[in-house]
Design an enzyme around this catalytic site. Structure first.
Site, PDB file in Angstrom:
ATOM      1  N   LYS A  45       0.800  -0.693  -0.181  1.00  0.00           N
ATOM      2  CA  LYS A  45      -0.134   0.038   0.050  1.00  0.00           C
ATOM      3  C   LYS A  45       0.656   1.005  -0.004  1.00  0.00           C
ATOM      4  O   LYS A  45       0.616   2.352  -0.960  1.00  0.00           O
ATOM      5  CB  LYS A  45      -0.605   0.088   1.335  1.00  0.00           C
ATOM      6  N   GLY A  46       2.045   1.095   0.788  1.00  0.00           N
ATOM      7  CA  GLY A  46       3.340   2.478   0.922  1.00  0.00           C
ATOM      8  C   GLY A  46       3.510   3.377  -0.388  1.00  0.00           C
ATOM      9  O   GLY A  46       3.221   4.384  -0.171  1.00  0.00           O
ATOM     10  N   ASP A 105      14.526  -0.358   1.849  1.00  0.00           N
ATOM     11  CA  ASP A 105      15.446  -1.016   3.275  1.00  0.00           C
ATOM     12  C   ASP A 105      16.389  -1.807   2.797  1.00  0.00           C
ATOM     13  O   ASP A 105      17.708  -2.069   1.865  1.00  0.00           O
ATOM     14  CB  ASP A 105      14.664  -0.728   4.291  1.00  0.00           C
ATOM     15  N   PHE A 154      13.012   4.123  11.688  1.00  0.00           N
ATOM     16  CA  PHE A 154      11.959   3.892  11.544  1.00  0.00           C
ATOM     17  C   PHE A 154      11.301   5.277  10.970  1.00  0.00           C
ATOM     18  O   PHE A 154      10.835   5.457  11.932  1.00  0.00           O
ATOM     19  CB  PHE A 154      11.416   2.890  12.297  1.00  0.00           C
TER      20      PHE A 154
HETATM   21  P1  5GP Z   1      12.887  -3.311   1.902  1.00  0.00           P
HETATM   22  O1  5GP Z   1      12.197  -4.946   0.977  1.00  0.00           O
HETATM   23  O2  5GP Z   1      13.530  -3.364   1.039  1.00  0.00           O
HETATM   24  O3  5GP Z   1      13.500  -4.429   2.922  1.00  0.00           O
HETATM   25  O4  5GP Z   1      11.455  -3.267   2.595  1.00  0.00           O
HETATM   26  C1  5GP Z   1      10.765  -2.403   1.927  1.00  0.00           C
HETATM   27  C2  5GP Z   1       9.665  -2.337   2.366  1.00  0.00           C
HETATM   28  O5  5GP Z   1       9.818  -2.405   4.052  1.00  0.00           O
HETATM   29  C3  5GP Z   1       8.910  -0.823   2.075  1.00  0.00           C
HETATM   30  O6  5GP Z   1       8.006  -0.920   0.557  1.00  0.00           O
HETATM   31  C4  5GP Z   1       7.287   0.236   3.421  1.00  0.00           C
HETATM   32  O7  5GP Z   1       6.879  -0.944   3.399  1.00  0.00           O
HETATM   33  C5  5GP Z   1       8.552  -0.875   4.523  1.00  0.00           C
HETATM   34  N1  5GP Z   1       9.788  -0.335   5.204  1.00  0.00           N
HETATM   35  C6  5GP Z   1      10.738  -0.089   4.979  1.00  0.00           C
HETATM   36  N2  5GP Z   1      11.782   0.672   5.996  1.00  0.00           N
HETATM   37  C7  5GP Z   1      10.902   1.203   6.254  1.00  0.00           C
HETATM   38  C8  5GP Z   1       9.996   2.590   7.342  1.00  0.00           C
HETATM   39  O8  5GP Z   1      10.955   2.512   7.283  1.00  0.00           O
HETATM   40  N3  5GP Z   1       9.219   2.799   7.744  1.00  0.00           N
HETATM   41  C9  5GP Z   1       7.963   2.235   6.717  1.00  0.00           C
HETATM   42  N4  5GP Z   1       6.849   2.471   7.381  1.00  0.00           N
HETATM   43  N5  5GP Z   1       7.950   0.565   6.285  1.00  0.00           N
HETATM   44  C10 5GP Z   1       9.420   0.922   5.647  1.00  0.00           C
END
Ligand code: 5GP
Length: 185
Positions: A45-46, A105, A154
């Site tokens: 959803k982000g 991330d 975060f």
């Molecule tokens: P990744 O797979 O790259 O670790 O993370 C991707 C997803 O993790 C993003 O689409 C997001 O939904 C969530 N995410 C990663 N870091 C953050 C953060 O600092 N805050 C929030 N709210 N979501 C995060």
């Protein structure tokens, strides 16, 4: 200037800064794809808040499709397990696909989705991310268009959630640490 939410420790990126950067990205994308159509793939959803603004900042003809994935559940740390909750409702073969993501991330989510979409034979595949936290990368992903590089905190707001809340904040801010346990990389 909107007032700060009581659960936010600090605003990292203001509404105005996001608007300026989104307009810049829109111009850059419009130049790069001039004369072409783009299929924007919003990762739900982000990315829905960012995508709504980005789509309107792009001058090329765009189609919009949505894919819903779950990688974190109610946690603040990536599980590394990506589940497709709702798939695209259109084929993408032969299209210029631009994936729109809220934050990168570990890179696990995007590298999984990019691999999945690449197997469907798009004409081109690029990535536009509102924000990037490079400190905890586990899988390298090429971000073609990046809004902001963030510190390893975060963050919530502008589509980014904690337990599905805070997506409606008009800025990106650091969630107060007493509200969650900070994950290790
Ligand atoms: P990744 O797979 O790259 O670790 O993370 C991707 C997803 O993790 C993003 O689409 C997001 O939904 C969530 N995410 C990663 N870091 C953050 C953060 O600092 N805050 C929030 N709210 N979501 C995060």
């Amino acid at each position: 200037m909107s007032s700060i939410h009581p659960d936010i420790a600090r605003i990292l990126i203001t509404q105005e800064e996001i608007a300026v950067r989104t307009a810049e990205l829109g111009r850059q994308i419009s130049d790069d794809y001039a004369g072409e159509e783009i299929m924007l793939v919003c990762i739900l959803k982000g990315a829905f808040v960012f995508m709504a603004d980005l789509a309107r900042a792009i001058e090329c003809p765009v189609q919009t499709v949505f894919i819903a994935v779950s990688s974190y559940g109610n946690s603040t740390q990536s599980s590394g397990v990506v589940r497709i909750l709702t798939d695209l409702d259109k084929p993408i073969d032969g299209r210029n696909v631009l994936i729109v993501e809220d934050i990168v991330d570990t890179g696990l989510t995007l590298s999984y989705i990019a691999g999945l979409l690449r197997d469907r034979h798009p004409k081109s595949l690029r990535i536009c991310a509102l924000s990037n936290k490079p400190q905890c990368r586990k899988k390298e992903v090429q971000i073609d268009y990046c809004g902001f590089v963030l510190p390893d905190e975060f963050v919530v707001g502008f589509g980014l959630d904690f337990k599905d809340f805070y997506r409606n904040l008009p800025y990106i801010g650091i969630l107060k640490s007493e509200l969650y346990r900070k994950p290790e990389c």
